[in-house]
Design a protein around this motif. Structure first.
Motif, PDB file in Angstrom:
ATOM      1  N   GLY A  17       0.795  -1.225   0.000  1.00  0.00           N
ATOM      2  CA  GLY A  17       0.000   0.000   0.000  1.00  0.00           C
ATOM      3  C   GLY A  17       0.822   1.267   0.000  1.00  0.00           C
ATOM      4  O   GLY A  17       0.269   2.368  -0.036  1.00  0.00           O
ATOM      5  N   ALA A  18       2.157   1.132   0.040  1.00  0.00           N
ATOM      6  CA  ALA A  18       3.016   2.312  -0.021  1.00  0.00           C
ATOM      7  C   ALA A  18       2.952   2.940  -1.408  1.00  0.00           C
ATOM      8  O   ALA A  18       2.696   2.262  -2.405  1.00  0.00           O
ATOM      9  N   ASP A  19       3.203   4.251  -1.463  1.00  0.00           N
ATOM     10  CA  ASP A  19       3.165   4.975  -2.736  1.00  0.00           C
ATOM     11  C   ASP A  19       4.530   5.070  -3.396  1.00  0.00           C
ATOM     12  O   ASP A  19       4.626   5.261  -4.599  1.00  0.00           O
ATOM     13  N   ASP A  20       5.581   4.968  -2.599  1.00  0.00           N
ATOM     14  CA  ASP A  20       6.923   5.065  -3.151  1.00  0.00           C
ATOM     15  C   ASP A  20       7.882   4.346  -2.211  1.00  0.00           C
ATOM     16  O   ASP A  20       7.526   3.998  -1.077  1.00  0.00           O
ATOM     17  N   TYR A  21       9.104   4.129  -2.685  1.00  0.00           N
ATOM     18  CA  TYR A  21      10.090   3.294  -1.995  1.00  0.00           C
ATOM     19  C   TYR A  21      11.451   3.932  -2.219  1.00  0.00           C
ATOM     20  O   TYR A  21      11.837   4.181  -3.351  1.00  0.00           O
ATOM     21  N   LEU A  22      12.173   4.226  -1.140  1.00  0.00           N
ATOM     22  CA  LEU A  22      13.475   4.871  -1.260  1.00  0.00           C
ATOM     23  C   LEU A  22      14.519   4.054  -0.504  1.00  0.00           C
ATOM     24  O   LEU A  22      14.473   3.953   0.728  1.00  0.00           O
ATOM     25  N   PRO A  23      15.471   3.422  -1.235  1.00  0.00           N
ATOM     26  CA  PRO A  23      16.500   2.611  -0.569  1.00  0.00           C
ATOM     27  C   PRO A  23      17.488   3.479   0.211  1.00  0.00           C
ATOM     28  O   PRO A  23      17.830   4.589  -0.216  1.00  0.00           O
ATOM     29  N   LYS A  24      17.950   2.977   1.345  1.00  0.00           N
ATOM     30  CA  LYS A  24      19.031   3.608   2.101  1.00  0.00           C
ATOM     31  C   LYS A  24      20.366   3.102   1.563  1.00  0.00           C
ATOM     32  O   LYS A  24      20.452   1.951   1.126  1.00  0.00           O
ATOM     33  N   PRO A  25      21.413   3.911   1.622  1.00  0.00           N
ATOM     34  CA  PRO A  25      21.418   5.316   2.038  1.00  0.00           C
ATOM     35  C   PRO A  25      20.871   6.213   0.932  1.00  0.00           C
ATOM     36  O   PRO A  25      20.960   5.879  -0.252  1.00  0.00           O
ATOM     37  N   PHE A  26      20.325   7.354   1.307  1.00  0.00           N
ATOM     38  CA  PHE A  26      19.783   8.289   0.330  1.00  0.00           C
ATOM     39  C   PHE A  26      20.230   9.702   0.695  1.00  0.00           C
ATOM     40  O   PHE A  26      20.571   9.988   1.851  1.00  0.00           O
ATOM     41  N   SER A  27      20.235  10.575  -0.294  1.00  0.00           N
ATOM     42  CA  SER A  27      20.558  11.977  -0.024  1.00  0.00           C
ATOM     43  C   SER A  27      19.302  12.677   0.472  1.00  0.00           C
ATOM     44  O   SER A  27      18.184  12.326   0.092  1.00  0.00           O
ATOM     45  N   PHE A  28      19.482  13.688   1.306  1.00  0.00           N
ATOM     46  CA  PHE A  28      18.325  14.425   1.809  1.00  0.00           C
ATOM     47  C   PHE A  28      17.626  15.163   0.674  1.00  0.00           C
ATOM     48  O   PHE A  28      16.392  15.247   0.647  1.00  0.00           O
TER      49      PHE A  28
END
Length: 218
Positions: free
Chosen positions: A95-106
């Motif tokens: 049900g998530a709208d998006d997915y951001l893998p770590k590490p990520f930039s701010f």
């Protein structure tokens, strides 16, 4: 805009809170699934940043799935060190709208946040409009009929919130929840004062008062 950060690593959570606050967002933090669930039950969030591996009764995808079952509609961005295609599919299917893998930039996170906040209202690009009023939420500019108007940071967030809910009647309590943090300890008359100040700058006819209910921009 009010954002919930769900992250059990205190250093990461506080860093996200500090950075998002600096961008003008109102931020709450939960360190486990149970606190997150309690906060979502009690408040109306514009966005949730949800870590996958969190302590409590559910992991991130499990929490997202339960919120969708309860018809909670806020955008959800999953943050996780798990970056495989299978993990991404599982996260989005929950049900998530998006997915951001770590590490990520701010900066990369902020771009995702802005995109998700735009998505429910189907706005075009970074600009919000109402009649002669044009606001660029990235450049932080406001124009009336092409002429630049200066708004303070808080005035900007107030007008942005109303524009993102264009056509809806927004109560003073909703404005307080999404524009001011709990620590500000402001009252309804603070909203009235800010509305009056903004009207002096952008004109009296853009923000409408709906007596007994609140305000709206059409």
């Amino acid at each position: 805009m009010r954002i919930l950060v769900v992250e059990d690593e205190v250093k990461i959570a506080r860093s996200l809170e500090k950075g998002l606050n600096a961008e003008g967002y109102v931020v709450d933090v939960a360190f486990d699934a149970d606190d997150a669930n309690a906060l979502v039950s009690a408040s109306d969030y514009d966005l949730v940043l949800l870590d996958w591996m969190i302590p409590g009764s559910k992991d991130g995808p499990g929490l997202a799935k339960s919120w969708r079952t309860e018809h909670k509609q806020m955008p959800i961005l999953i943050l996780t060190a798990r970056g495989s295609i299978g993990d991404r599919v599982q996260g989005l299917d929950s049900g998530a709208d998006d997915y951001l893998p770590k590490p990520f930039s701010f900066d990369g996170l902020l771009a995702r946040v802005r995109a998700l906040l735009r998505r429910p209202q189907a706005h075009d690009g970074n600009e919000l409009n109402s009649g002669p009023l044009a606001m660029d939420v990235v450049a932080k500019t406001v124009k009336i009929a092409g002429h630049n108007i200066h708004l303070t940071a808080k005035e900007f967030k107030l007008v942005e919130y109303l524009l993102r809910h264009k056509g809806e009647v927004i109560s003073k309590d909703q404005i307080l929840d999404h524009v001011w943090s709990d620590e500000d300890r402001v009252q309804h008359n603070t909203v009235e004062t800010f509305i009056a100040n903004v009207r002096k700058k952008i004109g009296d006819d853009i923000i409408q008062t709906v007596r007994g209910y609140g305000y709206k921009i059409t």
